[in-house]
Design a protein around this motif. Structure first.
Motif, PDB file in Angstrom:
ATOM      1  N   PHE A 164       0.865  -1.179   0.000  1.00 44.97           N
ATOM      2  CA  PHE A 164       0.000   0.000   0.000  1.00 44.97           C
ATOM      3  C   PHE A 164       0.903   1.232   0.000  1.00 44.97           C
ATOM      4  CE2 PHE A 164      -1.868   3.241   2.891  1.00 44.97           C
ATOM      5  CZ  PHE A 164      -2.980   3.596   2.156  1.00 44.97           C
ATOM      6  N   VAL A 165       0.888   1.978  -1.103  1.00 46.97           N
ATOM      7  CA  VAL A 165       1.744   3.154  -1.242  1.00 46.97           C
ATOM      8  C   VAL A 165       0.848   4.375  -1.382  1.00 46.97           C
ATOM      9  CG1 VAL A 165       3.524   4.289  -2.617  1.00 46.97           C
ATOM     10  CG2 VAL A 165       3.573   1.803  -2.327  1.00 46.97           C
ATOM     11  N   GLU A 166       0.728   5.143  -0.297  1.00 41.89           N
ATOM     12  CA  GLU A 166      -0.166   6.301  -0.285  1.00 41.89           C
ATOM     13  C   GLU A 166       0.550   7.548  -0.773  1.00 41.89           C
ATOM     14  OE1 GLU A 166      -3.160   8.777   2.697  1.00 41.89           O
ATOM     15  OE2 GLU A 166      -1.980   7.099   3.486  1.00 41.89           O
ATOM     16  N   THR A 167      -0.079   8.264  -1.692  1.00 46.41           N
ATOM     17  CA  THR A 167       0.476   9.513  -2.202  1.00 46.41           C
ATOM     18  C   THR A 167      -0.158  10.688  -1.450  1.00 46.41           C
ATOM     19  OG1 THR A 167      -1.206   9.769  -3.933  1.00 46.41           O
ATOM     20  CG2 THR A 167       0.728   8.453  -4.475  1.00 46.41           C
ATOM     21  N   LYS A 168       0.621  11.737  -1.254  1.00 41.11           N
ATOM     22  CA  LYS A 168       0.146  12.950  -0.550  1.00 41.11           C
ATOM     23  C   LYS A 168      -0.555  12.601   0.775  1.00 41.11           C
ATOM     24  CE  LYS A 168      -0.537  15.557  -4.859  1.00 41.11           C
ATOM     25  NZ  LYS A 168       0.844  16.015  -4.953  1.00 41.11           N
ATOM     26  N   GLN A 169       0.051  11.722   1.545  1.00 39.14           N
ATOM     27  CA  GLN A 169      -0.557  11.270   2.799  1.00 39.14           C
ATOM     28  C   GLN A 169      -0.821  12.413   3.774  1.00 39.14           C
ATOM     29  OE1 GLN A 169       1.726   8.329   4.910  1.00 39.14           O
ATOM     30  NE2 GLN A 169       0.329   8.240   6.622  1.00 39.14           N
ATOM     31  N   LEU A 170       0.067  13.407   3.790  1.00 35.93           N
ATOM     32  CA  LEU A 170      -0.044  14.491   4.756  1.00 35.93           C
ATOM     33  C   LEU A 170      -0.985  15.603   4.298  1.00 35.93           C
ATOM     34  CD1 LEU A 170       3.740  14.772   5.734  1.00 35.93           C
ATOM     35  CD2 LEU A 170       1.921  13.541   6.934  1.00 35.93           C
ATOM     36  N   TYR A 171      -1.439  15.531   3.058  1.00 39.90           N
ATOM     37  CA  TYR A 171      -2.286  16.586   2.489  1.00 39.90           C
ATOM     38  C   TYR A 171      -3.721  16.083   2.362  1.00 39.90           C
ATOM     39  CZ  TYR A 171      -3.919  20.095  -0.902  1.00 39.90           C
ATOM     40  OH  TYR A 171      -4.606  21.089  -1.545  1.00 39.90           O
ATOM     41  N   ALA A 172      -4.677  16.880   2.785  1.00 39.94           N
ATOM     42  CA  ALA A 172      -6.102  16.531   2.679  1.00 39.94           C
ATOM     43  C   ALA A 172      -6.360  15.107   3.163  1.00 39.94           C
ATOM     44  CB  ALA A 172      -6.583  16.695   1.232  1.00 39.94           C
ATOM     45  N   PRO A 173      -6.172  14.842   4.468  1.00 35.65           N
ATOM     46  CA  PRO A 173      -6.318  13.483   4.993  1.00 35.65           C
ATOM     47  C   PRO A 173      -7.726  12.922   4.905  1.00 35.65           C
ATOM     48  CG  PRO A 173      -6.081  15.062   6.789  1.00 35.65           C
ATOM     49  CD  PRO A 173      -5.808  15.812   5.525  1.00 35.65           C
ATOM     50  N   ASP A 174      -8.723  13.753   4.539  1.00 33.35           N
ATOM     51  CA  ASP A 174     -10.084  13.246   4.389  1.00 33.35           C
ATOM     52  C   ASP A 174     -10.264  12.439   3.107  1.00 33.35           C
ATOM     53  OD1 ASP A 174      -9.600  15.714   3.094  1.00 33.35           O
ATOM     54  OD2 ASP A 174     -11.732  16.061   2.832  1.00 33.35           O
ATOM     55  N   MET A 175      -9.256  12.439   2.235  1.00 35.20           N
ATOM     56  CA  MET A 175      -9.293  11.648   1.008  1.00 35.20           C
ATOM     57  C   MET A 175      -7.967  10.901   0.867  1.00 35.20           C
ATOM     58  SD  MET A 175     -11.335  11.019  -1.675  1.00 35.20           S
ATOM     59  CE  MET A 175     -12.340  12.420  -2.194  1.00 35.20           C
ATOM     60  N   VAL A 176      -8.046   9.587   0.702  1.00 34.11           N
ATOM     61  CA  VAL A 176      -6.846   8.758   0.571  1.00 34.11           C
ATOM     62  C   VAL A 176      -6.654   8.392  -0.893  1.00 34.11           C
ATOM     63  CG1 VAL A 176      -5.784   6.539   1.165  1.00 34.11           C
ATOM     64  CG2 VAL A 176      -7.058   7.819   2.899  1.00 34.11           C
ATOM     65  N   THR A 177      -5.464   8.657  -1.423  1.00 37.55           N
ATOM     66  CA  THR A 177      -5.107   8.221  -2.772  1.00 37.55           C
ATOM     67  C   THR A 177      -3.882   7.321  -2.653  1.00 37.55           C
ATOM     68  OG1 THR A 177      -3.764  10.226  -3.096  1.00 37.55           O
ATOM     69  CG2 THR A 177      -6.016  10.259  -3.931  1.00 37.55           C
ATOM     70  N   ALA A 178      -3.924   6.150  -3.268  1.00 36.91           N
ATOM     71  CA  ALA A 178      -2.835   5.191  -3.074  1.00 36.91           C
ATOM     72  C   ALA A 178      -2.724   4.245  -4.256  1.00 36.91           C
ATOM     73  CB  ALA A 178      -3.064   4.389  -1.791  1.00 36.91           C
ATOM     74  N   LEU A 179      -1.553   3.672  -4.393  1.00 40.14           N
ATOM     75  CA  LEU A 179      -1.309   2.608  -5.357  1.00 40.14           C
ATOM     76  C   LEU A 179      -1.211   1.296  -4.590  1.00 40.14           C
ATOM     77  CD1 LEU A 179       1.394   4.413  -7.521  1.00 40.14           C
ATOM     78  CD2 LEU A 179      -0.946   3.896  -8.243  1.00 40.14           C
ATOM     79  N   ILE A 180      -1.977   0.295  -5.035  1.00 33.82           N
ATOM     80  CA  ILE A 180      -1.912  -1.028  -4.426  1.00 33.82           C
ATOM     81  C   ILE A 180      -1.800  -2.058  -5.551  1.00 33.82           C
ATOM     82  CG2 ILE A 180      -3.312  -0.295  -2.458  1.00 33.82           C
ATOM     83  CD1 ILE A 180      -5.684  -1.791  -3.703  1.00 33.82           C
TER      84      ILE A 180
END
Length: 379
Positions: A164-180
């Motif tokens: 699980f590789v999350e992008t921009k984890q520290l920005y806008a934490p109400d939305m998760v964007t990730a590569l799995i």
């Protein structure tokens, strides 16, 4: 992959150096959507270099020595680096959203870069993001039946070997964007992360997700969305850009031609529920957990509005509200009601989420969808 650590242009080079910068910008812009671009910031990355970083798809930054800026913090009116370091990782990763990965050391940055590069295709036509899966395709995850929904936990649980590789984890934490990875294939995941137990869409999260979806579409990466959302954030600062942010997000989803699967884990109410990759805006396949709610609004709220007169004249208001809420829930806002109307394809138990998602993406493998005859969206 660009490695950035530069104090800037040599003044002796003058206009020639600026011309060279411009040609790099143009080449990066033309390469966008053709080859993935990654920028690693190890030292100063200012002025034109910052443009190069932002033209990249992903930016990694070393915390101690990295600095990303167009204008130095000290030239901002009333500011100094000691007061607010706008070039530092905290500002760029948390507030500006320009940095995807903030790393403690150069070694950590390089490790993260290798993992990221391994998940991405060589170019937009390569199709080389599928690897042999060593994880059990039918793996059951009993914890999902009982644990409180958490987007990061869900995505890491269903991913092959927990990758699980999350992008921009520290920005806008109400939305998760990730590569799995699912069944060996790289999948782009976009999931609402409830704050304080309630999922709401925010401007920054929508913009973050829009850019990520457009990247996935450009490089033929399937998209998984996870919805648990009651509405939009009701704040003056959010309202300024909310409609435009929603429009951009819907446009990105609707225009994308990659396989798109939506999983409803909790609430999917109102406009927020529709824009989160419902069938109406382009999802190919929609799955829902049994306790999910899909509809206009919370059942009890709807009942209080629709039956206000009847409730007001009732001797036992509590009993009447409970009766009407149950009736409305069954007829209008349950996962089963949505499935009967064709808005949900199947209702699944949480512990089978991994295998059912893999089945859905396998079913969509080889999807071909021609784009409309136009240059591009204007939104």
């Amino acid at each position: 992959i660009s490695m950035m650590a530069s104090a800037g242009l040599r003044l002796q080079a003058g206009g020639d150096a600026l011309w060279a910068f411009g040609t790099i910008f143009a080449r990066q812009a033309k390469a966008s959507g053709r080859i993935p671009q990654i920028c690693a910031v190890f030292g100063p990355c200012g002025g034109g270099s910052a443009v190069m970083a932002s033209l990249s798809d992903f930016t990694l930054m070393e915390k101690e020595n990295g600095a990303l800026f167009v204008n130095s913090p000290n030239v901002l009116d009333g500011n100094t680096a000691e007061k607010l370091d706008t070039s530092g990782w905290e500002y760029q990763a948390k507030q500006a959203g320009s940095v995807d990965f903030a790393c403690d050391t150069e070694e950590e940055l390089l490790d993260q870069l290798r993992i990221l590069a391994d998940l991405l295709p060589s170019d937009y036509e390569a199709g080389d993001t599928v690897f042999e899966c060593t994880d059990d395709l039918n793996r059951i995850i009993p914890e999902l039946n009982d644990s409180e929904y958490d987007a990061r936990y869900l995505l890491s649980s269903i991913a092959d070997d927990g990758l699980f590789v999350e992008t921009k984890q520290l920005y806008a934490p109400d939305m998760v964007t990730a590569l799995i990875r699912l069944n060996g294939e790289t999948v782009g995941a976009v999931a609402v992360q409830p704050q304080g137990g309630i999922g709401r869409l925010g401007v920054h999260g929508l913009k973050k997700a829009e850019k990520f979806i457009r990247f996935c579409d450009a490089f033929s990466l399937p998209v998984l969305t996870v919805a648990d959302v009651r509405g939009m954030k009701a704040e003056e600062a959010e309202e300024r850009e909310m409609a435009a942010a929603l429009a951009g997000f819907v446009s990105a989803l609707s225009e994308s031609t990659v396989p798109k699967v939506n999983l409803i884990t909790g609430e999917a109410f109102g406009t927020a529920g529709i824009v989160m990759n419902s069938r109406a805006v382009g999802a190919d396949f929609v799955l829902a957990w049994p306790e999910a709610s899909v509809g206009m609004m919370d059942a009890e709220q709807a009942v209080r509005i629709m039956y206000a007169g009847e409730i007001g004249g009732s001797a036992d208001q509590t009993a009447l509200i409970a009766e009407k809420t149950k009736e409305y829930q069954e007829m209008q806002s349950s996962a089963l009601a949505a499935a009967k109307r064709g808005y949900v394809d199947d209702i699944i138990v949480p512990d089978a989420t991994r295998k059912r998602l893999i089945m859905a993406f396998e079913m969509l493998e080889g999807k071909r969808q021609l784009r409309d005859s136009k240059k591009h969206a204007a939104v």
